[in-house]
Motif scaffolding. Structure first.
Motif, PDB file in Angstrom:
ATOM      1  N   LEU A  37       0.831  -1.198   0.000  1.00  0.00           N
ATOM      2  CA  LEU A  37       0.000   0.000   0.000  1.00  0.00           C
ATOM      3  C   LEU A  37       0.869   1.251   0.000  1.00  0.00           C
ATOM      4  O   LEU A  37       0.605   2.210  -0.744  1.00  0.00           O
ATOM      5  CB  LEU A  37      -0.934  -0.013   1.209  1.00  0.00           C
ATOM      6  CG  LEU A  37      -1.862   1.188   1.364  1.00  0.00           C
ATOM      7  CD1 LEU A  37      -2.777   1.326   0.142  1.00  0.00           C
ATOM      8  CD2 LEU A  37      -2.688   1.075   2.642  1.00  0.00           C
ATOM      9  N   ALA A  38       1.922   1.236   0.826  1.00  0.00           N
ATOM     10  CA  ALA A  38       2.821   2.390   0.879  1.00  0.00           C
ATOM     11  C   ALA A  38       3.517   2.597  -0.462  1.00  0.00           C
ATOM     12  O   ALA A  38       3.716   3.737  -0.907  1.00  0.00           O
ATOM     13  CB  ALA A  38       3.850   2.190   1.996  1.00  0.00           C
ATOM     14  N   MET A  67       1.907   7.203  -6.569  1.00  0.00           N
ATOM     15  CA  MET A  67       0.909   8.224  -6.863  1.00  0.00           C
ATOM     16  C   MET A  67       1.237   9.571  -6.234  1.00  0.00           C
ATOM     17  O   MET A  67       0.429  10.505  -6.295  1.00  0.00           O
ATOM     18  CB  MET A  67      -0.460   7.744  -6.358  1.00  0.00           C
ATOM     19  CG  MET A  67      -0.980   6.494  -7.033  1.00  0.00           C
ATOM     20  SD  MET A  67      -1.430   6.786  -8.762  1.00  0.00           S
ATOM     21  CE  MET A  67      -2.855   7.843  -8.558  1.00  0.00           C
ATOM     22  N   ASN A  68       2.425   9.680  -5.591  1.00  0.00           N
ATOM     23  CA  ASN A  68       2.840  10.918  -4.933  1.00  0.00           C
ATOM     24  C   ASN A  68       1.822  11.374  -3.891  1.00  0.00           C
ATOM     25  O   ASN A  68       1.494  12.562  -3.785  1.00  0.00           O
ATOM     26  CB  ASN A  68       3.056  12.038  -5.970  1.00  0.00           C
ATOM     27  CG  ASN A  68       4.110  11.687  -6.992  1.00  0.00           C
ATOM     28  OD1 ASN A  68       5.165  11.153  -6.646  1.00  0.00           O
ATOM     29  ND2 ASN A  68       3.841  11.985  -8.256  1.00  0.00           N
ATOM     30  N   MET A  69       1.329  10.421  -3.111  1.00  0.00           N
ATOM     31  CA  MET A  69       0.315  10.711  -2.093  1.00  0.00           C
ATOM     32  C   MET A  69       0.900  10.505  -0.701  1.00  0.00           C
ATOM     33  O   MET A  69       1.882   9.787  -0.522  1.00  0.00           O
ATOM     34  CB  MET A  69      -0.910   9.813  -2.303  1.00  0.00           C
ATOM     35  CG  MET A  69      -1.593   9.997  -3.639  1.00  0.00           C
ATOM     36  SD  MET A  69      -2.956   8.839  -3.929  1.00  0.00           S
ATOM     37  CE  MET A  69      -4.115   9.374  -2.664  1.00  0.00           C
ATOM     38  N   ALA A  70       0.272  11.153   0.279  1.00  0.00           N
ATOM     39  CA  ALA A  70       0.714  11.030   1.669  1.00  0.00           C
ATOM     40  C   ALA A  70       0.587   9.584   2.127  1.00  0.00           C
ATOM     41  O   ALA A  70      -0.352   8.882   1.754  1.00  0.00           O
ATOM     42  CB  ALA A  70      -0.106  11.947   2.563  1.00  0.00           C
ATOM     43  N   GLY A  71       1.539   9.147   2.946  1.00  0.00           N
ATOM     44  CA  GLY A  71       1.534   7.782   3.436  1.00  0.00           C
ATOM     45  C   GLY A  71       2.308   6.817   2.573  1.00  0.00           C
ATOM     46  O   GLY A  71       2.421   5.638   2.908  1.00  0.00           O
ATOM     47  N   GLY A  72       2.865   7.306   1.462  1.00  0.00           N
ATOM     48  CA  GLY A  72       3.628   6.442   0.575  1.00  0.00           C
ATOM     49  C   GLY A  72       5.060   6.278   1.026  1.00  0.00           C
ATOM     50  O   GLY A  72       5.521   6.962   1.962  1.00  0.00           O
TER      51      GLY A  72
END
Length: 234
Positions: free
Chosen positions: A121-122, A128-133
């Protein structure tokens, strides 16, 4: 064979081993089994072995590449478009069997991720350059219209214009079948022309969604050229 020979990526995976080659194989076998399932539904039968095989092949495909799940939207689209031509009842039991075999086959992914804090998931969030990655978002990673142009351009180039021309010609064929009137419960017509048009519509439904999905993903991040290639297999 001719189509594959004209497609550079399919030629490339014959020369060296990556996860794409077995993933393409799972995509092709899964599409074939799903076709058998739908053809059985047209005649009011439940293709138990095809349902079980479809779930197992999708699970194996996910072990190679999670993109295997993107075969599902196309199957659902075809199911909805053809719902008036399916006969009989109890098809939900076949779907349930396919779901069970998929869950069993794909279980190692879930177990491993649960044991290690869901790194998959990370990793996907990082892509996707999203928080939590697993990659921290940066202001320079904001939406870039060049990513969209790059996606379209690389797909046109990597597949090759001859194959794109053949794909464009094949898209026109299924229209005759889809817009033919049909009465619910009527015995299905099964001549060669009907099968060819129905098959063309099915392959278009299965192959197109993955290309569309990654087109919209390109609004968020840059797309690796090989990500949507499974769509060309069908």
């Amino acid at each position: 064979a001719a189509l594959a020979a004209l497609c550079p990526p399919l030629f490339a995976v014959c020369q060296f081993m990556t996860i794409d080659a077995p993933f393409f194989a799972c995509w092709a076998v899964g599409a074939c089994l799903a076709w058998r399932v739908f053809e059985a539904m047209r005649h009011g039968r439940i293709a138990w072995w095809s349902w079980a095989g479809l779930g197992a092949v999708m699970g194996v495909g996910c072990l190679y590449k999670y993109t295997m799940l993107l075969i599902l939207p196309g199957l659902v689209i075809y199911l909805v478009m053809m719902r008036r031509r399916f006969r009989g009842r109890g098809h939900f039991r076949g779907m349930l069997l396919g779901l069970v075999t998929f869950a069993v086959t794909a279980a190692p992914i879930v177990i491993w991720n649960q044991q290690h804090g869901w790194p998959t998931l990370a990793h996907l969030l990082g892509h996707m350059n999203m928080a939590g990655g697993d990659v921290k978002p940066h202001p320079s990673d904001a939406w870039n219209p060049l990513n969209i142009l790059a996606y379209v351009g690389t797909q046109l180039g990597i597949v090759g214009l001859p194959l794109w021309a053949l794909i464009g010609a094949s898209v026109m064929h299924p229209r005759k079948f889809f817009f033919t009137s049909s009465t619910p419960g009527e015995a299905p017509q099964d001549d060669a022309a009907q099968r060819a048009s129905r098959g063309g519509l099915y392959l278009l439904c299965v192959g197109a969604p993955i290309l569309v999905v990654y087109f919209f993903v390109s609004f968020k991040t840059d797309i690796e050229p090989n990500w949507p290639l499974a769509g060309y297999v069908t």
